[in-house]
Design an enzyme around this catalytic site. Structure first.
Site, PDB file in Angstrom:
ATOM      1  N   ASP A 178      36.241  40.588  32.391  1.00 18.82           N
ATOM      2  CA  ASP A 178      35.603  39.296  32.714  1.00 18.82           C
ATOM      3  C   ASP A 178      34.174  39.248  32.146  1.00 18.82           C
ATOM      4  O   ASP A 178      33.721  38.226  31.639  1.00 18.82           O
ATOM      5  CB  ASP A 178      35.588  39.083  34.232  1.00 18.82           C
ATOM      6  CG  ASP A 178      36.995  39.116  34.812  1.00 18.82           C
ATOM      7  OD1 ASP A 178      37.880  38.458  34.246  1.00 18.82           O
ATOM      8  OD2 ASP A 178      37.216  39.832  35.809  1.00 18.82           O
ATOM      9  N   HIS A 205      39.037  39.652  40.583  1.00 15.13           N
ATOM     10  CA  HIS A 205      39.642  39.466  39.266  1.00 15.13           C
ATOM     11  C   HIS A 205      40.904  38.615  39.353  1.00 15.13           C
ATOM     12  O   HIS A 205      42.015  39.095  39.111  1.00 15.13           O
ATOM     13  CB  HIS A 205      39.942  40.820  38.610  1.00 15.13           C
ATOM     14  CG  HIS A 205      40.581  40.674  37.266  1.00 15.13           C
ATOM     15  ND1 HIS A 205      39.911  40.186  36.166  1.00 15.13           N
ATOM     16  CD2 HIS A 205      41.849  40.896  36.844  1.00 15.13           C
ATOM     17  CE1 HIS A 205      40.726  40.125  35.135  1.00 15.13           C
ATOM     18  NE2 HIS A 205      41.918  40.547  35.515  1.00 15.13           N
TER      19      HIS A 205
HETATM   20  P1  NAD Z   1      52.790  47.155  29.710  1.00 15.52           P
HETATM   21  O1  NAD Z   1      54.088  46.753  30.314  1.00 15.52           O
HETATM   22  O2  NAD Z   1      52.609  46.990  28.247  1.00 15.52           O
HETATM   23  O3  NAD Z   1      52.456  48.661  30.058  1.00 15.52           O
HETATM   24  C1  NAD Z   1      52.564  49.159  31.349  1.00 15.52           C
HETATM   25  C2  NAD Z   1      52.955  50.608  31.262  1.00 15.52           C
HETATM   26  O4  NAD Z   1      53.034  51.109  32.602  1.00 15.52           O
HETATM   27  C3  NAD Z   1      54.325  50.856  30.619  1.00 15.52           C
HETATM   28  O5  NAD Z   1      54.215  51.808  29.577  1.00 15.52           O
HETATM   29  C4  NAD Z   1      55.172  51.393  31.748  1.00 15.52           C
HETATM   30  O6  NAD Z   1      56.134  52.354  31.334  1.00 15.52           O
HETATM   31  C5  NAD Z   1      54.096  52.011  32.624  1.00 15.52           C
HETATM   32  N1  NAD Z   1      54.524  52.257  34.000  1.00 15.52           N
HETATM   33  C6  NAD Z   1      55.296  51.486  34.794  1.00 15.52           C
HETATM   34  N2  NAD Z   1      55.472  52.071  35.978  1.00 15.52           N
HETATM   35  C7  NAD Z   1      54.786  53.226  35.934  1.00 15.52           C
HETATM   36  C8  NAD Z   1      54.583  54.283  36.832  1.00 15.52           C
HETATM   37  N3  NAD Z   1      55.130  54.290  38.050  1.00 15.52           N
HETATM   38  N4  NAD Z   1      53.810  55.326  36.446  1.00 15.52           N
HETATM   39  C9  NAD Z   1      53.255  55.340  35.215  1.00 15.52           C
HETATM   40  N5  NAD Z   1      53.429  54.383  34.315  1.00 15.52           N
HETATM   41  C10 NAD Z   1      54.190  53.343  34.667  1.00 15.52           C
HETATM   42  O7  NAD Z   1      51.655  46.335  30.507  1.00 15.52           O
HETATM   43  P2  NAD Z   1      50.110  46.149  30.080  1.00 15.52           P
HETATM   44  O8  NAD Z   1      49.967  44.953  29.249  1.00 15.52           O
HETATM   45  O9  NAD Z   1      49.587  47.457  29.600  1.00 15.52           O
HETATM   46  O10 NAD Z   1      49.459  45.795  31.512  1.00 15.52           O
HETATM   47  C11 NAD Z   1      49.415  46.745  32.535  1.00 15.52           C
HETATM   48  C12 NAD Z   1      48.770  46.160  33.785  1.00 15.52           C
HETATM   49  O11 NAD Z   1      47.395  45.827  33.538  1.00 15.52           O
HETATM   50  C13 NAD Z   1      49.416  44.855  34.281  1.00 15.52           C
HETATM   51  O12 NAD Z   1      49.541  44.887  35.680  1.00 15.52           O
HETATM   52  C14 NAD Z   1      48.422  43.786  33.867  1.00 15.52           C
HETATM   53  O13 NAD Z   1      48.496  42.635  34.663  1.00 15.52           O
HETATM   54  C15 NAD Z   1      47.123  44.534  34.062  1.00 15.52           C
HETATM   55  N6  NAD Z   1      45.939  43.971  33.366  1.00 15.52           N
HETATM   56  C16 NAD Z   1      44.752  43.984  34.023  1.00 15.52           C
HETATM   57  C17 NAD Z   1      43.604  43.524  33.416  1.00 15.52           C
HETATM   58  C18 NAD Z   1      42.281  43.571  34.124  1.00 15.52           C
HETATM   59  O14 NAD Z   1      41.334  42.922  33.676  1.00 15.52           O
HETATM   60  N7  NAD Z   1      42.133  44.336  35.199  1.00 15.52           N
HETATM   61  C19 NAD Z   1      43.666  43.016  32.114  1.00 15.52           C
HETATM   62  C20 NAD Z   1      44.896  42.999  31.461  1.00 15.52           C
HETATM   63  C21 NAD Z   1      46.046  43.491  32.103  1.00 15.52           C
HETATM   64  C1  LMR Z   2      43.462  39.331  32.282  1.00 12.45           C
HETATM   65  O1  LMR Z   2      42.502  38.849  32.868  1.00 12.45           O
HETATM   66  O2  LMR Z   2      43.647  39.200  31.056  1.00 12.45           O
HETATM   67  C2  LMR Z   2      44.427  40.192  33.050  1.00 12.45           C
HETATM   68  O3  LMR Z   2      44.175  40.134  34.415  1.00 12.45           O
HETATM   69  C3  LMR Z   2      45.846  39.923  32.714  1.00 12.45           C
HETATM   70  C4  LMR Z   2      46.343  38.612  33.230  1.00 12.45           C
HETATM   71  O4  LMR Z   2      47.426  38.579  33.805  1.00 12.45           O
HETATM   72  O5  LMR Z   2      45.681  37.593  33.027  1.00 12.45           O
END
Ligand code: NAD
Ligand code: LMR
Length: 342
Positions: A178, A205
């Site tokens: 953010d 967030h």
């Molecule tokens: P993705 O599906 O590409 O990757 C997630 C990974 O987690 C996969 O490789 C999967 O195998 C793994 N996984 C699932 N269960 C698991 C477990 N029990 N133990 C270990 N690994 C496990 O998803 P992504 O795009 O990398 O996003 C991941 C998370 O981050 C989502 O929840 C998304 O909403 C979040 N996110 C948060 C922010 C933020 O600002 N905080 C920003 C973007 C995404």
């Molecule tokens: C973001 O802000 O990009 C993450 O929290 C992923 C989402 O679901 O928007």
């Protein structure tokens, strides 16, 4: 990105191709990425592998490709030794001895979903990871990227409380994206290098809980029209959805998140390493508002969060945003706490 950390560390000599390697007098850190094979996990691991404060990088995921990702990264000529760990039976070894555990494990949004829609799948993932952190590295700092962050941090905290090792200064929700987005958009508006923009983003967030404090931007945002300030605020609040829509079913932000996650990880490690005045926003246990977790600028130190800097003066519009955010935050927090204590 790591220029401030690079200066005092011996690895610089190696990166510059010098023949001799002088051992760093500083602490060497073990970082774990849990969810390391995913859209965020892989580029995040790539960036952390370049951080000279890291000597061990453990990659954990359920995906079969995980050991291969570790082998791939291990061919980079940076100092961190990389190990790959696949499946729950290999998780304890990954976590053991960790200083910092960064968690992007879990499912991302698809168009039309809210972050809260991810709760049912992601809650047990974060709960189970926190349990192993409690057992193997109770002093590790946890930085949780998994959504919904507002509820995942309370989940991890409750697990650590039950295990008798909870330290509120060591459990963080990663809201750095953010801040990064706000700085990118303000840089564009002001026509300046976005790296030079400092802007706190407070609250949580998701949607209305994301509160960019535009009145505190340095340099000041070059917008005088209140309508434009409100439009910029909305854009920052909805930037995640902007990416989800643009990826059209292919997931949510991954590359910008990896960049933001590596920035937060670097701040934590610099703090652990004894550097003073390392400031970043993150979502932590808090008594600043009625919400028992809240994001705002923090100083990082040897024990994680060393000082909560609060959120300073808000103008009338920002106070209104805060008022709208608190009930949503409280609801998200209770949802997380109830999940562990049910
Ligand atoms: P993705 O599906 O590409 O990757 C997630 C990974 O987690 C996969 O490789 C999967 O195998 C793994 N996984 C699932 N269960 C698991 C477990 N029990 N133990 C270990 N690994 C496990 O998803 P992504 O795009 O990398 O996003 C991941 C998370 O981050 C989502 O929840 C998304 O909403 C979040 N996110 C948060 C922010 C933020 O600002 N905080 C920003 C973007 C995404
Ligand atoms: C973001 O802000 O990009 C993450 O929290 C992923 C989402 O679901 O928007």
């Amino acid at each position: 990105m790591f220029s401030r950390a690079l200066k005092p560390v011996g690895t610089l000599a190696v990166q510059n191709g010098a023949k001799s390697f002088s051992t760093s007098p500083q602490r060497n850190f073990k970082v774990v990425v849990a969810g390391a094979a995913g859209g965020i996990g892989q580029p995040l691991a790539l960036l952390i592998k370049q951080n000279p404060l890291v000597t061990q990088l453990a990659l954990y995921d359920l995906a079969p490709v995980t050991p291969g990702v570790a082998v791939d990264l291990s061919h980079m000529n940076t100092v961190a030794k990389v190990t790959g760990h696949k499946g729950p039976e290999e998780l304890p070894a990954a976590i053991k001895g960790a200083d910092l555990v960064v968690i992007p494990a879990g499912v991302p949004r698809k168009p039309g979903m809210t972050r809260d829609d991810l709760f049912n799948t992601n809650a047990s993932i974060v709960r189970d990871l926190a349990q192993v952190v409690a057992e193997q590295s109770p002093k590790a700092i946890m930085a949780i990227i998994t959504n919904p962050v507002n509820s995942m941090v309370p989940i991890a905290s409750e697990v650590l409380k039950k295990a008798g090792c909870y330290d509120p200064n060591r459990v963080l929700g990663v809201t750095t994206l953010d801040v990064v987005r706000a700085a990118a958009f303000i840089g564009e508006i002001n026509g300046v290098d976005p790296q030079s923009v400092q802007i706190p983003v407070i609250g949580g967030h998701s949607g209305v809980t994301i509160i960019p404090v535009l009145s505190q931007s340095k340099p000041a945002v070059k917008l005088t029209d209140q309508g434009k300030i409100e439009a910029l605020t909305k854009r920052i609040q909805e930037a995640g959805t902007e990416v989800v829509k643009a990826k059209a079913g292919g997931g949510s932000a991954t590359l910008s998140m990896a960049y933001a996650g590596a920035r937060l990880a670097n701040a934590v490690l610099r703090g652990l390493n004894g550097e003073s005045n390392v400031v970043e926003c993150a979502y932590i246990k808090s008594d600043l508002t009625e919400a028992s977790y809240f994001a705002n600028p923090l100083v990082f130190g040897k024990g994680g969060v060393a000082k909560n800097l609060g959120y300073g003066a808000l103008n009338a519009y920002e106070q209104q945003l805060l008022k709208e955010a608190i009930p949503e935050l409280k609801k998200n927090i209770v949802t997380g706490e109830k999940f562990v204590n049910k």
